[in-house]
Design an enzyme around this catalytic site. Structure first.
Site, short mmCIF file in Angstrom:
data_model
loop_
_atom_site.label_atom_id
_atom_site.label_comp_id
_atom_site.label_asym_id
_atom_site.label_seq_id
_atom_site.Cartn_x
_atom_site.Cartn_y
_atom_site.Cartn_z
N ARG A 148 1.01 -1.19 -0.15
CA ARG A 148 0.15 -0.07 -0.13
C ARG A 148 0.97 1.04 -0.08
NH1 ARG A 148 -1.90 -3.60 3.86
NH2 ARG A 148 -4.17 -4.44 3.39
N LYS A 172 -2.06 -3.01 8.06
CA LYS A 172 -3.01 -2.67 8.85
C LYS A 172 -3.15 -3.40 10.01
CE LYS A 172 -6.28 -1.35 5.25
NZ LYS A 172 -7.60 -1.50 4.58
N HIS A 246 -3.96 2.77 -5.30
CA HIS A 246 -3.74 1.15 -5.23
C HIS A 246 -3.65 0.78 -6.51
CE1 HIS A 246 -4.42 0.23 -1.06
NE2 HIS A 246 -5.57 -0.04 -0.99
N ARG A 249 -0.65 -1.86 -6.63
CA ARG A 249 -0.81 -2.83 -5.59
C ARG A 249 -2.01 -3.60 -6.53
NH1 ARG A 249 -1.21 -4.62 -0.44
NH2 ARG A 249 -3.25 -5.13 0.49
N HIS A 272 -3.37 -9.63 3.34
CA HIS A 272 -4.77 -9.55 3.80
C HIS A 272 -5.10 -10.68 4.82
CE1 HIS A 272 -6.20 -8.22 -0.48
NE2 HIS A 272 -5.96 -7.19 0.33
N TYR A 281 -9.47 -10.66 -6.88
CA TYR A 281 -8.55 -10.69 -7.95
C TYR A 281 -8.62 -11.71 -8.85
CZ TYR A 281 -6.21 -6.69 -5.59
OH TYR A 281 -5.96 -5.75 -4.76
#
Length: 302
Positions: A148, A172, A246, A249, A272, A281
Site C-alpha cells: 500500500r 493494517k 492502489h 498494488r 490480507h 482478484y
C-alpha cells in the site's frame, strides 16, 4: 400496518431515527407500488408482488429513478421486516417476502494496469535530479512488493535489506510482513540511496533521518506526495487509464495470479487477513480469460 411496524422498531428495537426515516420512505414507496397494482390489503400480497417491487427498484419508474443495488437491498430489508412483523403478529396468514432475497451489491473489481502499461511506466527514460531517482525507486518498490502507498512511505531505512532483497512492511492493525523485493526495484533503490537521498536529507536538517523516502524538503514523503508521484509519472508515460493510490498494488496482485501464483501466496504478500479479500482478484483474471476465449475460440459464440 406500516405505522405499527415502525413504532415496533422504535420502541421494541430502539432503531435509530435515521434508519426509521429511511424505512419509512422505502415502505411508502412499497405501498404506492402495491396500490398501482390494485392491492390495498396486505393479506393479498404474494411473493411475486414483493419480487416485482424489487425489480421496480432496480429499473425505476416515472416517479423514481433506478436504485443502486445497495439502496434496493435496504428497501427490500424493510419490506421483508414488515411482512415478517405482520405474520408474527397474526395480521397475515403467511410471509410472502420470506423467499425474496435482496439484490447482491455488485462486486467492485480492482482496476489493474495491463503489463505493457506498467513496463512503460517503469522503463521511461529517467528524468534529471534527486526526485526523479526517488520516484523511480518508489514506483519499482510499489509494483515489486504490492505494498500500500501508506506502507511504502512508512518504510524506514532499517526496514529494507538490499542483500536479502526484502522489505518489512507495517500493515493494517499493526501487523508486519516481510516481502520479497525484485532485482530491478533493489537496483532503483540503491541508485536512489547513493545518488539522491543524501542530498534530500541535507535539506531537512535531519527531520526525516529514518525515513526511506524523502520529500523535496528532506522530510518523510507523505501518502499524498507518493500518490502525486504515481499520477505524474503515469501521465509522463502516456497512460490514459486513471490511476489511484492502489493502482500498482492491484496490478501486482492481478499479474501474479495471471502468471499462475497461488491465491494464498498472494494473500500473504498483500497482507490480507482473509483469503476472501484476495479472491476478488481471481474474478479479474477469470474475466480476462473469458474475454480472450470469446475473441479467440471459433465456437465461443456459437
Amino acid at each position: 400496518m406500516v405505522t405499527a411496524y415502525l413504532d415496533h422498531l422504535a420502541v421494541e428495537r430502539g432503531t435509530a431515527r435515521n434508519t426509521l426515516d429511511s424505512y419509512a420512505r422505502d415502505l411508502r414507496r412499497y405501498t404506492e407500488h402495491l396500490a398501482r397494482a390494485g392491492i390495498e390489503d396486505f393479506r393479498r400480497v404474494g411473493e411475486a408482488d414483493v419480487a416485482g417491487f424489487g425489480a421496480a427498484l432496480r429499473e425505476g419508474d416515472d416517479e423514481h429513478p433506478p436504485l443502486a443495488a445497495s439502496s434496493a437491498a435496504r428497501a427490500l430489508v424493510a419490506v421483508r421486516g414488515l411482512h415478517r412483523f405482520a405474520h408474527l403478529d397474526g395480521i397475515t396468514d403467511d410471509d410472502p417476502a420470506r423467499e425474496v432475497r435482496p439484490p447482491a451489491a455488485a462486486k467492485r473489481l480492482p482496476k489493474a494496469l495491463p503489463v505493457d502499461d506498467v513496463l512503460r511506466l517503469l522503463n521511461m527514460p529517467p528524468a534529471e535530479g534527486e526526485r526523479a531517482l526517488r520516484d523511480r525507486a518508489l514506483l519499482e518498490l510499489l509494483y515489486s512488493t504490492g505494498a500500500r502507498i501508506s506502507e511504502a512511505v512508512g518504510l524506514d531505512l532499517d526496514d529494507m535489506d538490499a542483500r536479502d532483497r526484502t522489505a518489512l512492511l507495517d500493515g493494517k492493525g499493526g501487523k508486519q510482513r516481510l516481502v520479497p523485493v525484485g532485482k530491478p526495484a533493489v537496483a532503483a533503490l540503491e541508485a536512489y540511496l547513493v545518488r539522491a537521498r543524501p542530498a534530500l536529507a541535507a535539506r531537512g536538517g535531519g527531520t526525516g533521518t529514518a525515513a526511506l523516502f524523502l520529500n523535496a524538503r528532506g522530510g518523510r514523503l507523505s501518502r499524498q506526495g507518493a500518490w502525486q508521484v504515481l499520477k505524474t509519472n503515469a501521465e509522463r508515460a502516456g497512460i490514459s487509464a486513471s490511476v489511484s493510490p492502489h493502482t500498482l498494488r492491484h496490478s501486482f496482485a492481478t499479474h501474479l495470479l495471471e502468471g499462475g501464483a497461488d491465491v494464498r501466496v498472494v494473500q500473504e504478500l498483500l497482507g490480507h487477513a482473509s483469503v476472501t479479500t484476495t479472491q476478488v482478484y481471481t474474478l479479474v483474471t477469470v474475466n480476462t480469460l473469458r474475454e480472450i476465449y470469446a475473441h479467440a475460440h471459433p465456437r465461443a459464440l456459437g
